[in-house]
Structure formats: C-alpha cells, structure tokens
Design a protein around this motif. Structure first.
Motif, PDB file in Angstrom:
ATOM      1  N   THR A 129     -23.848-135.556  85.447  1.00 43.95           N
ATOM      2  CA  THR A 129     -22.580-135.064  84.890  1.00 43.95           C
ATOM      3  C   THR A 129     -21.930-134.665  86.552  1.00 43.95           C
ATOM      4  O   THR A 129     -22.511-133.754  86.740  1.00 43.95           O
ATOM      5  N   ASP A 130     -21.562-135.573  87.294  1.00 42.74           N
ATOM      6  CA  ASP A 130     -20.783-134.769  88.112  1.00 42.74           C
ATOM      7  C   ASP A 130     -20.412-132.860  88.139  1.00 42.74           C
ATOM      8  O   ASP A 130     -20.874-131.866  88.929  1.00 42.74           O
ATOM      9  N   SER A 131     -19.547-132.594  86.707  1.00 42.40           N
ATOM     10  CA  SER A 131     -19.134-131.373  87.247  1.00 42.40           C
ATOM     11  C   SER A 131     -20.456-130.007  86.471  1.00 42.40           C
ATOM     12  O   SER A 131     -20.922-128.793  86.703  1.00 42.40           O
ATOM     13  N   GLU A 157     -17.381-131.868  76.083  1.00 42.03           N
ATOM     14  CA  GLU A 157     -18.101-133.119  76.778  1.00 42.03           C
ATOM     15  C   GLU A 157     -19.234-132.788  77.266  1.00 42.03           C
ATOM     16  O   GLU A 157     -20.014-133.783  77.674  1.00 42.03           O
ATOM     17  N   GLU A 158     -19.798-131.928  78.218  1.00 36.51           N
ATOM     18  CA  GLU A 158     -20.614-131.904  79.036  1.00 36.51           C
ATOM     19  C   GLU A 158     -22.094-130.723  78.296  1.00 36.51           C
ATOM     20  O   GLU A 158     -23.100-131.407  78.756  1.00 36.51           O
ATOM     21  N   ALA A 204     -23.249-134.759  76.953  1.00 34.33           N
ATOM     22  CA  ALA A 204     -23.708-135.227  78.440  1.00 34.33           C
ATOM     23  C   ALA A 204     -25.337-134.618  79.086  1.00 34.33           C
ATOM     24  O   ALA A 204     -26.751-135.721  79.091  1.00 34.33           O
ATOM     25  N   THR A 247     -28.773-136.633  78.612  1.00 34.28           N
ATOM     26  CA  THR A 247     -29.767-137.371  79.455  1.00 34.28           C
ATOM     27  C   THR A 247     -31.073-136.620  78.958  1.00 34.28           C
ATOM     28  O   THR A 247     -31.967-137.173  79.171  1.00 34.28           O
TER      29      THR A 247
END
Length: 302
Positions: A26-28, A43-44, A47, A51
């Motif tokens: 995730t980019d962030s 959300e992170e 994610a 992973t």
C-alpha cells in the motif's frame, strides 16, 4: 508448480500452480514508522494483515524470494526479548535481508550519547530500526533523531507489533475478524493497551476486566473508545474490587457471558472471544504480522 519470486521495491511477483501472483504494498505505508497503535489507520492495518498472510503463504508453499535483499534492520533492545527479537531477525533473513542486534550495553548511550544522536548515527548504516525502550518519551526522541523508519518493539506503555501479530493470529484461526469479541483479563499494562487498540482498530469487539486499582490508562481507554466509534466495534471496560480466585471467576463471567470464550484451540459457546495474549499463532510460527511490517518499513524508496 512453484517458482522463485521476482521483486522490485514495492511489489513481489511469483508463479503458483501455473498462475501469476502479485503482492503490492500500500503506497501510504512505504517508508512509514510504527511508533504506537495509532500510527496506522484501520485500512492500513488490514492491508498489513493481508500482506502478512500472503508472505506466510509463500513461505509455507516454499516459494523462495529475496524481497529484502540488501536491506538491513537495526535492533536496539534495552530489555530482554524472546518472541519479538526472534520474529524480527527470522523475518529479515527469510526474506533475504539481515538484522543487527545491539543491546543497551553495546551502545555509547551508557556513556552519555543522547538517544537522538544514536538514532541519527545508526540510521546511516541501516534501512529500518526496531527499538525496545522503556520510556515512550525516549522512543519519540529516538524517532525524531532517526532518518529511517522506526518500529516500536515495546515500551512500558505499549507493544503495537506484538498486538498486530495477535490480531493476525485471530484472523488466521477464525478465517475472519467479523463478529469476534476479544476478552482480556488482567492488569491494564502495556499489552492490555495495545491489544485494546489493535483489536478495536481491526473491528474486533473488546471486553477488558481488571482489578479496581490496576485498570488501563484512562487516556488509552479514551483513545480506544474513539477508535471503536470509527470502526463500529464495541469496548467494555470492567473494574472489579474482588481479589484472587473470586476476582478471576467474576471477570471471566462478566467478560464472556454474552460472547463465549476461546482458550487456546478449545471452543466454548460458539467462540466469540479470545482469552488474553499467548504469542502462539496456531502452527508454532509467531510474528506473521511482523514479517509484513518489516517489508513495509524497509521500503524507503531509496
């Protein structure tokens, strides 16, 4: 058919049973520090769990990859560690990187070098730093002095990466976090704080039962309530004046009368809750969530 995985800074690709698979960060999260349980959005957090599950799956299927090849993790531990240190070091080496361990007696801090200076110096040699330090204020000082991502590997207030791994274990065991309730029985210590925030941040209901004089930090409880409102999870924080066996029986009843209790691998009343933290992730492997966190924070884009 299994094959070796190919990778770049932010993605891992491999062939499994004739199908092309891809894992992309995730980019962030790229280059981020994880200093508290509130460092990540819900959300992170999810994610990272996804992973971690994919990385564990490739390992179980013996799909080799060197995603962290050329990357080095610095580990600074003021206090002893079994699970956390082993998970960090094993995770780095299993993904092609390496870890350097430095105990408190190995550093110049014992001779007066500041925490911030130490962070800046070590940042020149490594790609990420995991630090176990008692004072959470010193952790923040260290993070300000560092120029690479920093992981909180435990303070006297919290233990976010261990709690993240416990959330991973719940999801792996039950298949989903939806509808689960986590029961914590004991003092309101650093693990209680992190488990409250990690579970609620992942949408898991939390019931906490602690002795009257040893409950969780009120500030952390307020943070947990705000997080619960954000994710839709529920928090119950119970204090008891009783002691000894009567306290445990009372807490157990109050925490689990509506949701049931899960102990180890045994199920009671349909399994709605999990009893505190064990560090055991079902199949003997611990730190699945930590593996993913390593990959995330080591990707600095440099």
């Amino acid at each position: 058919m299994l094959s070796h995985g190919d990778h770049d800074d932010t993605s891992l690709n491999w062939t499994e049973d004739g199908e092309e698979c891809e894992l992309r960060l995730t980019d962030s999260l790229i280059g981020r520090s994880i200093l508290t349980d509130l460092s990540l959005s819900p959300e992170e957090r999810l994610a990272i769990l996804d992973t971690a599950a994919m990385l564990k799956r490739t390992r179980k299927k013996q799909i080799s990859h060197m995603w962290l090849m050329g990357k080095t993790l610095g580990m600074i531990f003021q206090h002893p560690s079994t699970r956390t240190r082993t998970a960090f070091q094993a995770g780095m080496e299993q993904m092609g990187g390496q870890a350097i361990f430095l105990g408190a007696q190995d550093l110049q801090m014992k001779r007066g070098e500041t925490v911030g200076d130490t962070a800046g110096i070590i940042s020149r040699y490594v790609d990420a730093i995991a630090i176990r330090i008692a004072d959470p204020v010193e952790l923040m000082d260290f993070a300000r002095g560092a120029t690479k991502p920093v992981f909180n590997a435990l303070t006297s207030k919290d233990h976010p990466l261990e709690a993240m791994s416990d959330v991973f274990a719940l999801r792996e065991h039950f298949g989903s976090l939806e509808g689960l309730t986590f029961a914590y029985l004991g003092d309101g210590n650093n693990m209680c704080h992190s488990l409250m925030l990690a579970m609620l941040g992942s949408g898991v209901n939390v019931n906490v039962a602690s002795p009257q004089a040893f409950g969780p930090d009120p500030q952390v409880v307020s943070q947990a309530q705000a997080l619960a409102a954000q994710t839709g999870a529920k928090l119950q924080n119970v204090r008891h004046r009783a002691r000894g066996r009567s306290w445990r029986r009372s807490c157990l009843y109050r925490c689990t009368r509506e949701h049931g209790l899960h102990r180890g691998t045994r199920q009671v009343d349909g399994v709605g809750a999990v009893s505190s933290y064990t560090g055991d992730h079902g199949d003997g492997e611990t730190g699945g969530g930590l593996y993913a966190l390593l990959a995330v924070a080591s990707r600095t884009g440099s």
